[in-house]
Design a protein around this motif. Structure first.
Motif, mmCIF file in Angstrom:
data_model
loop_
_atom_site.group_PDB
_atom_site.id
_atom_site.type_symbol
_atom_site.label_atom_id
_atom_site.label_comp_id
_atom_site.label_asym_id
_atom_site.label_seq_id
_atom_site.Cartn_x
_atom_site.Cartn_y
_atom_site.Cartn_z
ATOM 1 N N ARG A 70 -2.203 1.998 -2.908
ATOM 2 C CA ARG A 70 -1.267 2.157 -1.777
ATOM 3 C C ARG A 70 -0.117 1.300 -1.683
ATOM 4 N NH1 ARG A 70 -3.686 2.018 4.333
ATOM 5 N NH2 ARG A 70 -5.392 3.373 3.098
ATOM 6 N N GLY A 71 0.726 1.344 -2.933
ATOM 7 C CA GLY A 71 1.697 0.173 -3.233
ATOM 8 C C GLY A 71 2.986 0.855 -2.653
ATOM 9 N N ASP A 72 3.789 -0.226 -2.256
ATOM 10 C CA ASP A 72 5.147 0.185 -1.825
ATOM 11 C C ASP A 72 6.127 0.704 -2.676
ATOM 12 O OD1 ASP A 72 4.331 -1.224 0.800
ATOM 13 O OD2 ASP A 72 4.969 -3.100 -0.060
ATOM 14 N N THR A 73 6.391 0.185 -3.643
ATOM 15 C CA THR A 73 7.165 0.835 -4.986
ATOM 16 C C THR A 73 6.673 2.176 -5.409
ATOM 17 O OG1 THR A 73 6.301 -0.562 -6.753
ATOM 18 C CG2 THR A 73 8.245 -1.507 -5.369
ATOM 19 N N VAL A 74 5.341 2.285 -5.506
ATOM 20 C CA VAL A 74 4.477 3.612 -5.880
ATOM 21 C C VAL A 74 4.895 4.508 -4.795
ATOM 22 C CG1 VAL A 74 2.586 4.577 -6.493
ATOM 23 C CG2 VAL A 74 2.804 2.086 -7.273
ATOM 24 N N THR A 75 5.030 4.208 -3.638
ATOM 25 C CA THR A 75 5.275 5.385 -2.699
ATOM 26 C C THR A 75 6.700 5.593 -2.851
ATOM 27 O OG1 THR A 75 3.433 4.396 -1.307
ATOM 28 C CG2 THR A 75 5.090 5.694 -0.227
ATOM 29 N N GLU A 76 7.399 4.771 -2.664
ATOM 30 C CA GLU A 76 8.907 4.939 -2.816
ATOM 31 C C GLU A 76 9.235 5.739 -3.909
ATOM 32 O OE1 GLU A 76 10.678 0.806 -0.421
ATOM 33 O OE2 GLU A 76 9.782 0.710 -2.673
ATOM 34 N N ASN A 77 8.580 5.554 -5.188
ATOM 35 C CA ASN A 77 8.966 6.273 -6.300
ATOM 36 C C ASN A 77 8.512 7.736 -6.355
ATOM 37 O OD1 ASN A 77 10.412 5.905 -8.687
ATOM 38 N ND2 ASN A 77 8.836 4.323 -9.744
ATOM 39 N N ALA A 78 7.416 8.045 -5.519
ATOM 40 C CA ALA A 78 7.004 9.360 -5.339
ATOM 41 C C ALA A 78 7.905 10.210 -4.062
ATOM 42 C CB ALA A 78 5.477 9.390 -4.654
ATOM 43 N N LEU A 79 8.394 9.389 -3.180
ATOM 44 C CA LEU A 79 9.171 10.013 -2.269
ATOM 45 C C LEU A 79 10.735 10.054 -2.927
ATOM 46 C CD1 LEU A 79 8.698 7.431 0.676
ATOM 47 C CD2 LEU A 79 8.538 9.884 0.810
#
Length: 509
Positions: free
Chosen positions: A237-246
């Motif tokens: 549940r990483g911030d940049t991982v979520t942002e990249n997916a978004l």
């Protein structure tokens, strides 16, 4: 005089190497020279060219000498002074860098209000400029305008700027819809131990992205027509991982469900920005995000990122360690509630104003007044959790706060491989911190801080923690090579001086 300069340069290089954790032989290998040559350089016994200094600085990710650059290199701190008055929290560093990457989605003009003027932003702007994006500061340098080219020139990318920021990895999500193949330099940034991009790839492969890493370059290829056929479940549940997916989902022609998503402050700001671009995002603030993609985004957009909860925590810690009464204005309270609950348990005396709304129209803000308090160590350990838990980046500030409290505090910084190690730099200033393992530190308080001269840790938040301890220590301290602080904070020394600190910026050369 020349010999004196050589000795001083040698000392800077030696200190930067030791903070990197390298031997002379390792630095020699990186430079393609001998260990004996490095030894002579560090002792000031060898003439050294500007080119060699630049190569050493690049190898150590450390600004040894600053040429043609107006930022500070070192800080001289006269400690033991009480702070007073009020100070505003700046906009979020992590939101701003995500929004700069998100601007790549838009074919129209993007204006971001009150962008943090920090080194991380400057490096990203250098990268954006190099691939053809026109950027300019407007409204007396307060706001930032970005206008993209018809086609990005990825062959011209500024690799030197790119490797100095980890944020470059968030180019993957936007670019996979713009071109079939491209290259990105390896990501850099803080020295926080090994990080893998595999969680990013697990999400982005679902959009057809494949990456091969060779000789410091990510070689990206996109298979056309690939589409997520079921919800994307992030493995962390990483911030940049979520942002990249978004960012990948924003221009995907269809509906993408992202599960185990971060709901942290910068992710929420990115969702609000995507909505301004016309991309509908359901579930903002939860761990399941549903993105209704728009294949072609061509709008003129104006957006105001919210304030930075980590900077707010920095300023709260500054008031605590200097035993000051200080008002911190524009605190994003939703992302500080756990931290304040822990501080209340420790005995913090503070007031907060009624809530009001940030310029983005969504984030809740308060003004927080902190007063001198007699703190006790918390019963439970201090440890981070994904939002709404205690923020990962706020954990280091509790090392300084715990050092001011009565008793023993266990800090468990489980996310990063070696960030906790840098917290023991506080021992140079009189702290009593015992490293139990690479993730756990035992802090004994209260502390009688003492002045010292030392190198800045190569990680952003521990570096600021050291600065705060210097502000509490009677006498004059020197913190050398503060580029890492400038990566994440705008005019921090000047702003702290405005509320009573005495911090001078200077350079040796």
């Amino acid at each position: 005089m020349a010999d004196d300069y050589l000795v001083r340069i040698g000392k800077l290089i030696r200190d930067a190497r030791q903070h990197r954790g390298w031997t002379q032989s390792q630095l020699a290998d990186a430079l393609g020279t001998s260990q004996s040559a490095v030894n002579r350089i560090e002792r000031g016994n060898q003439n050294i060219s500007l080119e060699m200094i630049a190569r050493i600085g690049e190898a150590l990710d450390s600004e040894i000498v600053s040429l043609g650059y107006s930022g500070p290199m070192h800080l001289r701190v006269v400690g033991g002074r009480r702070l007073s008055g009020a100070i505003d929290v700046k906009t979020s560093k992590n939101a701003c860098v995500a929004l700069l990457c998100a601007s790549l989605l838009n074919k129209g003009r993007t204006v971001l209000r009150r962008v943090a003027r920090i080194e991380e932003v400057y490096r990203l702007l250098e990268v954006l400029n190099s691939i053809g994006v026109r950027t300019r500061w407007i409204n007396d340098g307060v706001d930032l305008e970005l206008v993209p080219p018809a086609e990005f020139d990825m062959d011209a990318i500024d690799a030197e700027a790119a490797v100095r920021t980890r944020s470059i990895i968030m180019f993957l999500g936007p670019l996979l819809h713009r071109m079939d193949q491209f290259r990105l330099p390896y990501a850099g940034g803080c020295d926080l131990g090994t990080r893998t991009i595999e969680p990013h790839m697990i999400a982005l492969r679902r959009f057809g992205l494949d990456i091969t890493a060779t000789e410091g370059i990510y070689h990206a290829k996109v298979e056309p027509g690939v589409s997520p056929d079921r919800p994307i479940v992030l493995t962390e549940r990483g911030d940049t991982v979520t942002e990249n997916a978004l960012l990948a989902a924003a221009r995907h022609d269809g509906v993408t469900v992202i599960r185990n998503a971060s709901s942290n402050y910068m992710v929420q700001d990115l969702c609000f920005f995507l909505e301004a671009l016309g991309v509908r995002v359901d579930g903002v603030g939860t761990t399941t995000l549903t993105v209704h993609g728009v294949p072609n985004i061509d709008v003129d957009v104006d957006y105001s990122p919210s304030e930075d909860p980590v900077e707010a925590m920095s300023l709260v810690a500054a008031a605590v360690v200097t035993e000051s009464e200080l008002t911190i204005r524009r605190v994003p309270i939703e992302f500080m509630e756990i931290e304040l609950a822990v501080l209340e348990e420790m005995g913090l005396d503070h007031d907060r104003s009624p809530e009001y709304t940030a310029d983005n129209g969504r984030t809740r803000l308060v003004d927080l007044t902190v007063r001198p308090s007699k703190l006790e160590a918390p019963i439970d350990k201090i440890h981070p959790m994904p939002f709404p838990g205690l923020n990962i980046d706020n954990v280091p500030f509790f090392a300084a706060i715990a050092a001011a409290a009565q008793g023993q505090t266990l800090i468990h910084d489980w996310v990063y491989d070696n960030r906790a190690i840098y917290l023991t730099d506080l021992n140079r200033l009189g702290g009593r911190l015992q490293l139990l393992d690479p993730h756990r530190v035992l802090v004994e308080g209260p502390t009688r801080w003492r002045a010292a001269e030392m190198m800045c840790p190569p990680a952003l938040r521990p570096a600021v923690v050291v600065l705060l301890a210097m502000m509490a220590a009677e006498g004059t301290s020197v913190l050398r090579n503060v580029y890492v602080i400038n990566r994440g904070y705008e005019d921090l020394a000047e702003r702290l001086n405005s509320v009573g600190a005495q911090i001078e910026t200077f350079r040796d050369i």
